[in-house]
Enzyme design. Structure first.
Site, mmCIF file in Angstrom:
data_model
loop_
_atom_site.group_PDB
_atom_site.id
_atom_site.type_symbol
_atom_site.label_atom_id
_atom_site.label_comp_id
_atom_site.label_asym_id
_atom_site.label_seq_id
_atom_site.Cartn_x
_atom_site.Cartn_y
_atom_site.Cartn_z
ATOM 1 N N TYR A 199 16.121 30.465 8.417
ATOM 2 C CA TYR A 199 14.985 31.221 8.937
ATOM 3 C C TYR A 199 15.006 31.389 10.526
ATOM 4 C CZ TYR A 199 12.793 30.996 4.318
ATOM 5 O OH TYR A 199 12.707 30.951 2.945
ATOM 6 N N LYS A 248 0.850 -1.262 -0.129
ATOM 7 C CA LYS A 248 0.017 -0.061 0.089
ATOM 8 C C LYS A 248 0.847 1.243 0.111
ATOM 9 C CE LYS A 248 -0.458 -0.178 5.052
ATOM 10 N NZ LYS A 248 -1.343 -0.883 6.245
ATOM 11 N N ARG A 277 0.893 -10.938 7.060
ATOM 12 C CA ARG A 277 0.820 -9.778 6.271
ATOM 13 C C ARG A 277 2.007 -8.943 6.531
ATOM 14 N NH1 ARG A 277 -4.320 -9.577 8.547
ATOM 15 N NH2 ARG A 277 -4.008 -7.701 9.650
ATOM 16 N N ARG A 299 -11.246 0.286 14.281
ATOM 17 C CA ARG A 299 -11.014 0.883 12.727
ATOM 18 C C ARG A 299 -12.385 0.324 12.093
ATOM 19 N NH1 ARG A 299 -5.170 1.295 10.152
ATOM 20 N NH2 ARG A 299 -5.542 -0.893 9.731
ATOM 21 N N CYS A 339 14.781 24.290 5.239
ATOM 22 C CA CYS A 339 14.118 25.356 4.335
ATOM 23 C C CYS A 339 13.171 24.130 3.619
ATOM 24 C CB CYS A 339 14.901 25.962 3.663
ATOM 25 S SG CYS A 339 16.034 27.062 4.409
ATOM 26 N N MET A 340 12.365 24.969 2.485
ATOM 27 C CA MET A 340 11.310 24.089 1.812
ATOM 28 C C MET A 340 12.235 23.272 0.774
ATOM 29 S SD MET A 340 8.438 25.527 -0.880
ATOM 30 C CE MET A 340 7.458 26.543 0.387
ATOM 31 N N ASP A 341 13.103 23.988 0.191
ATOM 32 C CA ASP A 341 14.009 23.077 -1.011
ATOM 33 C C ASP A 341 15.393 23.186 -0.510
ATOM 34 O OD1 ASP A 341 11.698 23.392 -2.662
ATOM 35 O OD2 ASP A 341 12.250 25.598 -2.618
ATOM 36 N N HIS A 388 -6.878 -6.826 12.497
ATOM 37 C CA HIS A 388 -5.622 -6.113 12.493
ATOM 38 C C HIS A 388 -5.325 -6.013 14.019
ATOM 39 C CE1 HIS A 388 -2.363 -3.904 10.999
ATOM 40 N NE2 HIS A 388 -2.693 -2.849 11.465
HETATM 41 C C1 LIG Z 1 -0.692 -1.574 7.039
HETATM 42 C C2 LIG Z 1 -1.097 -2.918 7.407
HETATM 43 C C3 LIG Z 1 -0.386 -3.792 7.647
HETATM 44 C C4 LIG Z 1 1.194 -4.013 7.747
HETATM 45 O O1 LIG Z 1 1.750 -3.542 8.957
HETATM 46 P P1 LIG Z 1 3.078 -3.637 9.052
HETATM 47 O O2 LIG Z 1 3.191 -3.312 10.570
HETATM 48 O O3 LIG Z 1 3.772 -2.549 8.151
HETATM 49 O O4 LIG Z 1 3.841 -4.901 8.791
HETATM 50 C C5 LIG Z 1 -1.004 -5.141 7.843
HETATM 51 N N1 LIG Z 1 -2.476 -5.413 8.044
HETATM 52 C C6 LIG Z 1 -3.000 -4.141 7.759
HETATM 53 C C7 LIG Z 1 -4.545 -4.405 7.782
HETATM 54 C C8 LIG Z 1 -2.523 -2.922 7.335
HETATM 55 O O5 LIG Z 1 -3.387 -2.017 7.166
#
Ligand SMILES: *Cc1c(COP(=O)(O)O)cnc(C)c1O
Length: 360
Positions: A252, A29, A211, A127, A299-301, A157
């Site tokens: 700055y 992602k 995951r 969530r 700074c910005m850049d 999760h």
């Molecule tokens: C982002 C995410 C993960 C990955 O988590 P990590 O801590 O980067 O391994 C796994 N499951 C879900 C639902 C997530 O949103």
């Protein structure tokens, strides 16, 4: 510079540390945690990943358009505006209400294809997801009435698996709740709950799939015996060098004043490139393999570094913002500590105007 060989090897290490009967999902992602989702996906699949995970249908479509055929799961909940595109591109979507199942059924029925979904269960993250058996059963009932929608998986999760003892007790509670709410699902349903922290700490929580997110990119959030390597090296250039006498202000807000004659290099990176301004006063960079402080506000850049201790620094010289140089190394965790955030956000912050160069 993105080291795709390291991505592949990190995945292979995670694969080998995970029970052979469990699949491994590469979480790509947010453009592969800022590394480039297409290239990371290919490298992760080469390293043994079975599935990919994205945050939205649009992110999945990007992978499909580049010819990636592996199963792709959207971790976020189904949205009405995206569901048809997900079905069209053979992307697995996440459901947590009967209404979401209906959206999938309608979109799939139109194409006369079957579409796969995973059921999200909220065991304590607060969530998305069904929170109890009643909510779960309402979704399952809707699935029975949805011939074009196949329940392919169920997941939860973990919110605190990288924390201390108390966090692990909470994680155990989440795991038990998940088992309870999935034990009577059909055998083919892929049950998954382990993120990176759980992969390392609780390999027994692998179930049917893990995951892997941040660990894939070389930043395991907890202690691990696995040799995981950071995959991103971020550099800029010196654009200008000057000598300042004592008593001169830099940048700055006049937060920094030289207390001795100082040689100052201006560097071609700023907060517009995603280098957090909040790291001002703490940040360091590597020039000629040496660690030198950043002076005054970022700074910005551009930003300024103290190169008084270095000989012969010239415009065009490489400045390492994250990565190795000589015997020195700056990690995403260092940058995170300087700017008050976490490694995840550092990797993701690197701006779109910073060119991604991929190496094998
Ligand atoms: C982002 C995410 C993960 C990955 O988590 P990590 O801590 O980067 O391994 C796994 N499951 C879900 C639902 C997530 O949103």
């Amino acid at each position: 510079m993105i080291d795709l060989a390291a991505i592949r090897e990190n995945m292979a290490h995670i694969r080998s540390a995970t029970h052979p009967s469990a699949k491994v999902m590469a979480v790509v992602k947010a453009d592969g945690y800022g590394h480039g989702s297409v290239e990371v996906s290919r490298a992760a699949l080469a390293g043994g990943a079975d599935m990919l995970a994205v945050a939205s249908v649009a992110e999945g479509t990007v992978l499909r358009e580049k010819g990636i055929r592996a199963p792709i799961l959207v971790l976020g909940a189904v949205l009405a505006a995206d569901v048809a595109e997900g079905v069209e591109n053979d992307i697995i979507q996440t459901v947590c209400t009967p209404e979401m199942v209906r959206l999938c059924e309608e979109a799939a029925a139109k194409t006369e294809k079957q579409t796969k979904v995973h059921l999200k269960i909220d065991t304590g993250m607060g969530r998305i997801g069904v929170r109890n058996r009643e909510e779960r059963d309402a979704v399952l009932q809707e699935l029975i009435n949805s011939p074009h929608v196949l329940l392919d998986g169920a997941f939860t999760h973990l919110s605190d698996a990288d924390d201390g003892e108390d966090g692990m007790a909470y994680t155990e509670g989440q795991f038990q709740k998940f088992l309870e709410l999935t034990k009577d699902l059909p055998q083919h349903v892929i049950r998954h709950c382990a993120n990176s922290a759980a992969i390392h700490r609780r390999p027994d929580m692998a179930l049917d799939m893990v995951r892997a997110g941040i660990s894939l990119y070389g930043y395991p959030p907890v202690e691990t015996g696995l040799e995981l390597k950071p995959c991103m090296r971020w550099t800029a250039k010196v654009s200008y060098v000057k000598e300042l006498p004592a008593g001169e202000y830099i940048s700055y807000g006049r937060t920094f004043r030289t207390d001795r004659p100082t040689r100052v290099a201006t560097v071609t990176c700023g907060y517009a490139d995603g280098y957090h301004r909040s790291a001002s006063g703490k940040a360091e960079v590597l020039i000629h393999g040496r660690r030198v402080p950043v002076l005054g506000r970022i700074c910005m850049d551009q930003m300024m570094a103290d190169v008084s201790e270095l000989d012969n620094v010239q415009p065009e010289d490489e400045v390492v913002l994250m990565g190795e140089s000589g015997n020195e190394r700056i990690t995403a965790e260092d940058l995170a500590a300087w700017s008050g955030t976490i490694s995840y956000e550092i990797l993701l912050s690197v701006g779109s105007r910073v060119e991604r160069v991929f190496t094998e």
